[in-house]
Write an enzyme that holds these catalytic residues in place. Structure first.
Site, PDB file in Angstrom:
ATOM      1  N   THR A 116      21.256 -12.537  -2.786  1.00  0.00           N
ATOM      2  CA  THR A 116      20.914 -11.001  -2.145  1.00  0.00           C
ATOM      3  C   THR A 116      21.452  -9.943  -3.173  1.00  0.00           C
ATOM      4  OG1 THR A 116      21.302 -12.011   0.075  1.00  0.00           O
ATOM      5  CG2 THR A 116      21.164  -9.646  -0.153  1.00  0.00           C
TER       6      THR A 116
ATOM      7  N   ALA B 295      19.882  -6.452  12.708  1.00  0.00           N
ATOM      8  CA  ALA B 295      19.772  -8.038  13.008  1.00  0.00           C
ATOM      9  C   ALA B 295      18.565  -8.653  12.407  1.00  0.00           C
ATOM     10  CB  ALA B 295      19.638  -8.355  14.527  1.00  0.00           C
ATOM     11  N   ALA B 296      17.303  -8.088  12.345  1.00  0.00           N
ATOM     12  CA  ALA B 296      16.209  -8.589  11.793  1.00  0.00           C
ATOM     13  C   ALA B 296      16.338  -8.636  10.125  1.00  0.00           C
ATOM     14  CB  ALA B 296      14.996  -7.828  12.013  1.00  0.00           C
ATOM     15  N   LYS B 297      16.992  -7.585   9.543  1.00  0.00           N
ATOM     16  CA  LYS B 297      17.266  -7.810   8.068  1.00  0.00           C
ATOM     17  C   LYS B 297      18.300  -8.628   7.908  1.00  0.00           C
ATOM     18  CE  LYS B 297      13.930  -4.892   6.673  1.00  0.00           C
ATOM     19  NZ  LYS B 297      12.776  -5.387   6.253  1.00  0.00           N
TER      20      LYS B 297
ATOM     21  N   GLY C 258      -6.546  -0.341 -15.989  1.00  0.00           N
ATOM     22  CA  GLY C 258      -6.866  -1.751 -16.495  1.00  0.00           C
ATOM     23  C   GLY C 258      -6.502  -2.944 -15.898  1.00  0.00           C
TER      24      GLY C 258
ATOM     25  N   SER D 295       0.827  -1.391  -0.008  1.00  0.00           N
ATOM     26  CA  SER D 295      -0.115  -0.147   0.018  1.00  0.00           C
ATOM     27  C   SER D 295       0.893   1.303   0.167  1.00  0.00           C
ATOM     28  CB  SER D 295      -0.753   0.193   1.029  1.00  0.00           C
ATOM     29  OG  SER D 295      -0.218  -0.119   2.396  1.00  0.00           O
TER      30      SER D 295
ATOM     31  N   TYR E  95      16.820  -3.435  13.872  1.00  0.00           N
ATOM     32  CA  TYR E  95      16.471  -3.780  12.537  1.00  0.00           C
ATOM     33  C   TYR E  95      17.555  -4.240  11.620  1.00  0.00           C
ATOM     34  CZ  TYR E  95      14.953  -1.591   8.032  1.00  0.00           C
ATOM     35  OH  TYR E  95      14.574  -1.614   6.782  1.00  0.00           O
TER      36      TYR E  95
ATOM     37  N   ASN F  47      20.268  -2.877   3.273  1.00  0.00           N
ATOM     38  CA  ASN F  47      21.893  -2.672   3.336  1.00  0.00           C
ATOM     39  C   ASN F  47      22.169  -2.849   4.564  1.00  0.00           C
ATOM     40  OD1 ASN F  47      21.746  -0.149   3.931  1.00  0.00           O
ATOM     41  ND2 ASN F  47      23.600   0.394   2.775  1.00  0.00           N
TER      42      ASN F  47
HETATM   43  N1  LIG Z   1      12.798   2.921   2.426  1.00  0.00           N
HETATM   44  C1  LIG Z   1      13.791   2.568   2.781  1.00  0.00           C
HETATM   45  O1  LIG Z   1      14.934   3.346   2.736  1.00  0.00           O
HETATM   46  C2  LIG Z   1      14.157   1.047   3.013  1.00  0.00           C
HETATM   47  C3  LIG Z   1      15.685   0.399   2.769  1.00  0.00           C
HETATM   48  C4  LIG Z   1      15.687  -0.874   3.000  1.00  0.00           C
HETATM   49  C5  LIG Z   1      14.578  -1.668   3.207  1.00  0.00           C
HETATM   50  N2  LIG Z   1      13.390  -1.119   3.250  1.00  0.00           N
HETATM   51  C6  LIG Z   1      12.252  -1.958   3.592  1.00  0.00           C
HETATM   52  O2  LIG Z   1      11.325  -2.059   2.717  1.00  0.00           O
HETATM   53  C7  LIG Z   1      10.045  -2.204   3.069  1.00  0.00           C
HETATM   54  C8  LIG Z   1       9.268  -1.277   2.813  1.00  0.00           C
HETATM   55  O3  LIG Z   1       9.751   0.131   3.315  1.00  0.00           O
HETATM   56  P1  LIG Z   1       9.088   1.467   2.695  1.00  0.00           P
HETATM   57  O4  LIG Z   1      10.070   2.669   3.189  1.00  0.00           O
HETATM   58  O5  LIG Z   1       8.716   1.338   1.327  1.00  0.00           O
HETATM   59  O6  LIG Z   1       7.928   1.470   3.697  1.00  0.00           O
HETATM   60  P2  LIG Z   1       6.536   2.405   4.030  1.00  0.00           P
HETATM   61  O7  LIG Z   1       6.495   3.398   2.957  1.00  0.00           O
HETATM   62  O8  LIG Z   1       6.533   2.740   5.535  1.00  0.00           O
HETATM   63  O9  LIG Z   1       5.690   1.277   3.762  1.00  0.00           O
HETATM   64  C9  LIG Z   1       5.419   0.144   4.606  1.00  0.00           C
HETATM   65  C10 LIG Z   1       4.354  -0.549   4.308  1.00  0.00           C
HETATM   66  O10 LIG Z   1       4.393  -1.870   4.911  1.00  0.00           O
HETATM   67  C11 LIG Z   1       3.213  -2.001   5.592  1.00  0.00           C
HETATM   68  N3  LIG Z   1       3.145  -2.567   6.987  1.00  0.00           N
HETATM   69  C12 LIG Z   1       4.193  -2.379   7.886  1.00  0.00           C
HETATM   70  N4  LIG Z   1       3.953  -3.365   9.051  1.00  0.00           N
HETATM   71  C13 LIG Z   1       2.976  -4.056   8.645  1.00  0.00           C
HETATM   72  C14 LIG Z   1       2.221  -5.095   9.180  1.00  0.00           C
HETATM   73  N5  LIG Z   1       2.648  -5.400  10.601  1.00  0.00           N
HETATM   74  N6  LIG Z   1       1.283  -5.944   8.827  1.00  0.00           N
HETATM   75  C15 LIG Z   1       1.051  -5.406   7.312  1.00  0.00           C
HETATM   76  N7  LIG Z   1       1.589  -4.343   6.599  1.00  0.00           N
HETATM   77  C16 LIG Z   1       2.493  -3.682   7.505  1.00  0.00           C
HETATM   78  C17 LIG Z   1       2.557  -0.764   5.497  1.00  0.00           C
HETATM   79  O11 LIG Z   1       0.826  -0.750   5.503  1.00  0.00           O
HETATM   80  P3  LIG Z   1       0.234   0.188   6.568  1.00  0.00           P
HETATM   81  O12 LIG Z   1       0.984   1.714   6.596  1.00  0.00           O
HETATM   82  O13 LIG Z   1      -1.118   0.376   6.352  1.00  0.00           O
HETATM   83  O14 LIG Z   1       0.669  -0.231   7.994  1.00  0.00           O
HETATM   84  C18 LIG Z   1       2.963  -0.071   4.244  1.00  0.00           C
HETATM   85  O15 LIG Z   1       2.183  -0.538   3.198  1.00  0.00           O
HETATM   86  C19 LIG Z   1      10.340  -2.345   4.745  1.00  0.00           C
HETATM   87  O16 LIG Z   1      10.448  -3.725   5.062  1.00  0.00           O
HETATM   88  C20 LIG Z   1      11.518  -1.744   5.091  1.00  0.00           C
HETATM   89  O17 LIG Z   1      12.006  -2.143   6.234  1.00  0.00           O
HETATM   90  C21 LIG Z   1      13.126   0.106   3.218  1.00  0.00           C
END
Ligand SMILES: NC(=O)c1ccc[n+]([C@@H]2O[C@H](COP(=O)([O-])OP(=O)(O)OC[C@H]3O[C@@H](n4cnc5c(N)ncnc54)[C@H](OP(=O)(O)O)[C@@H]3O)[C@@H](O)[C@H]2O)c1
Length: 260
Positions: A250, A168-170, A63, A24, A166, A153
């Site tokens: 990866t 550790a999780a990733k 579409g 979303s 975070y 990263n």
């Molecule tokens: N942006 C970065 O720099 C970056 C870099 C590396 C990795 N990531 C990873 O990429 C992913 C997306 O990041 P983003 O920056 O695009 O995040 P974002 O814009 O905050 O979007 C997060 C998305 O995850 C959903 N979400 C979060 N917790 C949830 C849960 N418990 N159950 C269901 N949906 C959940 C949110 O939905 P709702 O808002 O409706 O809860 C939203 O759709 C994450 O896993 C993040 O750790 C991001």
């Protein structure tokens, strides 16, 4: 909404069914857009209905066959309900992208409470496990499926902008993905992960001021931050048959921020 960039076409993807948790917003939403542009039938996941509805409406407007599935991916019951809805409205899942995750605070290690630690591990690592384990049995049964998980990263290298829970999780997401690649390969299922450096999603734009964003951009040899579309286009390749011999990989979508 493709950031003005052309979206490549992978004809093998047309008609496949994808479930994108975290679809979303941000990276997940961009990925839904490139999948839909390739004729993939997309289930857009998230928790807030408003965010899901906005992406679904946008995809349908061009579409695409898209539905919204609201579920907290920390809850097995909600994941099961999400999966049933996707199966009954779109069909069995061919492409699984458990992208939901993130973290809320840059807490120094000595200040991380047990509760915050568990929250971050659950939101990123346990949620990935729960989502994969719910969908994989039907992939095994059909002897087909492709999974791309979401690392960072921070799970690969030391990143002073992140927090230990975070990271550790990733890192866990990477090793989990390598394991499923090994165990599921014989069932005809591929699994890879992407490890983005800082990407200018709405969340990042909200929490980082322009000066911090400029500093982060300078950390990349290319001198820019990534965008959700950079991650979406890398994922599109990984889920396509063009990547049919890639599993357990990866992929650093990081503008070169991988050389310490
Ligand atoms: N942006 C970065 O720099 C970056 C870099 C590396 C990795 N990531 C990873 O990429 C992913 C997306 O990041 P983003 O920056 O695009 O995040 P974002 O814009 O905050 O979007 C997060 C998305 O995850 C959903 N979400 C979060 N917790 C949830 C849960 N418990 N159950 C269901 N949906 C959940 C949110 O939905 P709702 O808002 O409706 O809860 C939203 O759709 C994450 O896993 C993040 O750790 C991001």
């Amino acid at each position: 909404m493709s950031e003005g960039r052309p979206i490549p076409t992978y004809p093998d993807l047309a008609g496949r069914v994808a479930l994108v948790t975290g679809g979303s917003k941000g990276i997940g939403a961009a990925t839904c857009r490139v999948l839909a542009a390739n004729g993939v039938r997309v289930a857009v996941g998230g928790r807030s209905q408003a965010g899901i509805d906005a992406v679904v409406a946008e995809l349908r407007e061009v579409g695409a066959d898209a539905i919204g599935v609201s579920a907290d991916v920390g809850e097995t019951g909600q994941i099961e309900r999400m999966h049933s809805k996707v199966r009954s409205e779109l069909g069995p899942v061919d492409i699984l992208l458990p992208f939901a995750g993130g973290f809320g605070a840059f807490t120094p290690v000595e200040e991380i409470s047990a509760e915050e630690w568990r929250e971050v591990i659950d939101a990123n690592l346990t949620s990935t496990f729960l989502t994969v384990s719910a969908i994989v049995p039907s992939m095994i049964e059909r002897r087909r499926g492709v999974i791309v998980t979401m690392s960072s990263n921070g799970g690969r290298y030391l990143d002073k902008l992140l927090t230990a829970s975070y990271a550790a999780a990733k890192a866990g997401v990477i090793q989990f993905t390598r394991h499923i690649a090994k165990e599921l390969g014989p069932h005809g299922i591929r699994a890879n992960t992407i490890a983005p450096a800082t990407v200018s999603s709405e969340r990042i734009e909200r929490i980082m001021d322009p000066a911090s964003r400029a500093r982060v951009a300078e950390m990349s040899p290319l001198g820019t931050m990534g965008t959700p579309m950079d991650c979406a286009l890398a994922t599109l390749f990984l889920v396509s048959d063009s990547a049919r011999w890639l599993t357990g990989v990866t992929l650093d979508v990081a503008g070169g921020r991988i050389m310490l």
